[in-house]
Design a protein around this motif. Structure first.
Motif, PDB file in Angstrom:
ATOM      1  N   GLU A  23      45.225  12.980   2.921  1.00 20.27           N
ATOM      2  CA  GLU A  23      44.044  12.191   2.525  1.00 20.27           C
ATOM      3  C   GLU A  23      43.751  11.210   3.663  1.00 20.27           C
ATOM      4  O   GLU A  23      44.663  10.763   4.354  1.00 20.27           O
ATOM      5  CB  GLU A  23      44.312  11.395   1.234  1.00 20.27           C
ATOM      6  CG  GLU A  23      44.909  12.179   0.085  1.00 20.27           C
ATOM      7  CD  GLU A  23      44.009  13.259  -0.499  1.00 20.27           C
ATOM      8  OE1 GLU A  23      42.772  13.178  -0.326  1.00 20.27           O
ATOM      9  OE2 GLU A  23      44.549  14.201  -1.124  1.00 20.27           O
ATOM     10  N   CYS A  50      40.030   0.700  -0.169  1.00 21.37           N
ATOM     11  CA  CYS A  50      41.219   1.566  -0.047  1.00 21.37           C
ATOM     12  C   CYS A  50      42.318   1.125  -1.021  1.00 21.37           C
ATOM     13  O   CYS A  50      42.988   1.970  -1.632  1.00 21.37           O
ATOM     14  CB  CYS A  50      41.740   1.553   1.389  1.00 21.37           C
ATOM     15  SG  CYS A  50      40.620   2.323   2.564  1.00 21.37           S
ATOM     16  N   ARG A  53      41.540   2.290  -4.507  1.00 22.89           N
ATOM     17  CA  ARG A  53      41.837   3.725  -4.673  1.00 22.89           C
ATOM     18  C   ARG A  53      43.340   3.954  -4.825  1.00 22.89           C
ATOM     19  O   ARG A  53      43.776   4.778  -5.629  1.00 22.89           O
ATOM     20  CB  ARG A  53      41.336   4.505  -3.450  1.00 22.89           C
ATOM     21  CG  ARG A  53      39.840   4.615  -3.418  1.00 22.89           C
ATOM     22  CD  ARG A  53      39.450   6.041  -3.129  1.00 22.89           C
ATOM     23  NE  ARG A  53      38.198   6.333  -3.788  1.00 22.89           N
ATOM     24  CZ  ARG A  53      37.290   7.190  -3.336  1.00 22.89           C
ATOM     25  NH1 ARG A  53      37.527   7.850  -2.221  1.00 22.89           N
ATOM     26  NH2 ARG A  53      36.194   7.419  -3.990  1.00 22.89           N
ATOM     27  N   THR A 264      40.374  14.084   1.126  1.00 18.59           N
ATOM     28  CA  THR A 264      39.266  13.149   0.903  1.00 18.59           C
ATOM     29  C   THR A 264      39.176  12.162   2.062  1.00 18.59           C
ATOM     30  O   THR A 264      40.155  11.903   2.763  1.00 18.59           O
ATOM     31  CB  THR A 264      39.455  12.338  -0.396  1.00 18.59           C
ATOM     32  OG1 THR A 264      40.765  11.757  -0.406  1.00 18.59           O
ATOM     33  CG2 THR A 264      39.243  13.206  -1.622  1.00 18.59           C
ATOM     34  N   TRP A 266      37.831   8.239   2.546  1.00 16.53           N
ATOM     35  CA  TRP A 266      37.457   7.102   1.699  1.00 16.53           C
ATOM     36  C   TRP A 266      36.395   6.223   2.358  1.00 16.53           C
ATOM     37  O   TRP A 266      35.600   5.605   1.663  1.00 16.53           O
ATOM     38  CB  TRP A 266      38.700   6.289   1.324  1.00 16.53           C
ATOM     39  CG  TRP A 266      39.762   7.106   0.616  1.00 16.53           C
ATOM     40  CD1 TRP A 266      39.671   8.428   0.259  1.00 16.53           C
ATOM     41  CD2 TRP A 266      41.044   6.674   0.187  1.00 16.53           C
ATOM     42  NE1 TRP A 266      40.831   8.838  -0.355  1.00 16.53           N
ATOM     43  CE2 TRP A 266      41.697   7.774  -0.418  1.00 16.53           C
ATOM     44  CE3 TRP A 266      41.733   5.453   0.264  1.00 16.53           C
ATOM     45  CZ2 TRP A 266      42.984   7.704  -0.949  1.00 16.53           C
ATOM     46  CZ3 TRP A 266      43.021   5.372  -0.265  1.00 16.53           C
ATOM     47  CH2 TRP A 266      43.639   6.490  -0.873  1.00 16.53           C
ATOM     48  N   CYS A 267      36.410   6.143   3.682  1.00 18.04           N
ATOM     49  CA  CYS A 267      35.417   5.338   4.402  1.00 18.04           C
ATOM     50  C   CYS A 267      35.079   6.044   5.708  1.00 18.04           C
ATOM     51  O   CYS A 267      35.932   6.719   6.291  1.00 18.04           O
ATOM     52  CB  CYS A 267      35.974   3.955   4.778  1.00 18.04           C
ATOM     53  SG  CYS A 267      36.682   3.066   3.405  1.00 18.04           S
ATOM     54  N   LYS A 284      37.760  13.812  -5.002  1.00 19.97           N
ATOM     55  CA  LYS A 284      38.313  12.459  -5.092  1.00 19.97           C
ATOM     56  C   LYS A 284      39.831  12.597  -5.182  1.00 19.97           C
ATOM     57  O   LYS A 284      40.335  13.622  -5.666  1.00 19.97           O
ATOM     58  CB  LYS A 284      37.726  11.713  -6.285  1.00 19.97           C
ATOM     59  CG  LYS A 284      37.754  12.515  -7.561  1.00 19.97           C
ATOM     60  CD  LYS A 284      37.035  11.798  -8.687  1.00 19.97           C
ATOM     61  CE  LYS A 284      37.209  12.627  -9.942  1.00 19.97           C
ATOM     62  NZ  LYS A 284      36.808  12.009 -11.152  1.00 19.97           N
TER      63      LYS A 284
END
Ligand SMILES: [Zn+2]
Length: 321
Positions: A23, A50, A53, A264, A266-267, A284
């Motif tokens: 990830e 982050c 998450r 995934t 995330w940013c 996700k």
């Protein structure tokens, strides 16, 4: 490698627990820093997103996450350390370089034209990041990342893989890879084997991009791990096919050589992706826990096989067993 390097320092293999093996907290495609009109990077907001998450994942049992961002995709290991500290998770980062068509390849390709020994130069970089730390951060990479594009291995990509193999042999750090369209995994293993790498120390990433069981079994028979690590990326390969292949391979006893994740992101560095999140409803990092594991149980997969993929295999891979 008995001790594992996380971004916060060493940890023991037995501390890993439930682990997602692929990830990304943040990715920046080469050139992101040319988009100077993009909104300024907000570090605090990024860390918060982050950490939130991670908290969601921890509630589902996660203890460790591998972020296999290569050096040239906007890697920020200090951001990873901030997140790991705040969220109290084991976060492991990588050294290594991305594939030819999307990485920052110009520097080494330019040097190679003039006869520089770029394989050794890359290996020196990887070894330094694994042994001494990344830049002045003191943060050590725990894994080596390499990548190939679809349907061919370019000379540059082969050089990166040979450098990775040499860094692996010098340090004991395991290797994880990117593949496209479920191709070139076997060719990756050929390069590593020719350098004397024990293929039990290699994860062929994104192997779930193919539903060809012969492709999978060829690599499993050679001892490698396969990453079924793009669950939720329906746009590239439907989960139904990823699951069908996975259930088949588990049914014939390969649970000790498969790891699960989502790939995934995330940013994004630069501007946010111009696609609404609703376009990827299942992409996700909680999807495996919330949907895939229940689907495997429904298909009759034993809990011990699920635990093997999420707990035992990451531990054995990092421990070099
Ligand atoms: Zn990835």
């Amino acid at each position: 490698m008995a001790r594992i390097h996380t971004v916060l320092g060493p940890c023991a293999p037995t501390d890993l627990g439930t682990t997602l093996m692929h990830e990304h907290l943040m990715i920046g495609w080469p050139g992101w820093d040319s988009d100077t009109a993009a909104p300024a990077f907000d570090r605090k907001d990024t860390v918060k997103l982050c950490v939130d998450r991670m908290e969601e994942l921890k509630a589902l049992g996660l203890r460790t996450l591998l972020d296999p961002c290569p050096i040239d995709l906007g890697r920020d290991v200090e951001l990873m350390a901030e997140v790991a500290q705040a969220a109290r998770v084991n976060l492991i980062c990588t050294t290594g370089l991305y594939k030819e068509d999307s990485g920052a390849t110009q520097y080494f390709r330019f040097r190679a034209q003039f006869g520089a020994d770029v394989v050794n130069e890359m290996a020196e970089t990887f070894i330094r990041e694994l042994s001494d730390g990344i830049g002045g951060t003191g943060i050590k990479a725990g894994v080596i990342k390499v990548a190939t594009g679809a349907h061919q291995v370019t000379p540059y990509e082969e050089q990166v893989m040979r450098a990775a193999a040499r860094a692996h042999k010098a340090t004991g750090a395991p290797i994880t890879t990117h593949t496209d369209e479920g191709t070139m995994g076997r060719e990756q293993l050929d390069v590593f084997a020719s350098e004397g790498v024990d293929l039990k120390q290699v994860i062929v990433g994104h192997s779930c991009g193919s539903a060809d069981l012969k492709y999978h079994v060829d690599m499993l028979d050679r001892g490698a791990y396969l990453g079924f690590d793009r669950f939720g990326l329906e746009i590239l390969q439907p989960d139904r096919l990823r699951q069908a292949a996975l259930i088949g391979l588990l049914g014939i006893g390969f649970q000790k050589q498969i790891v699960l994740s989502h790939d995934t992101v995330w940013c994004w560095r630069g501007r946010a992706l111009p696609i609404p999140a609703e376009a990827f409803p299942t992409w996700k990092p909680t999807h495996v826990f919330e949907n895939i594991v229940p689907a495997l149980r429904e298909a009759g997969v034993a809990q011990s096989k699920i635990d093997a993929m999420l707990i035992d295999n990451p531990r054995r891979y990092f421990a070099g067993e």
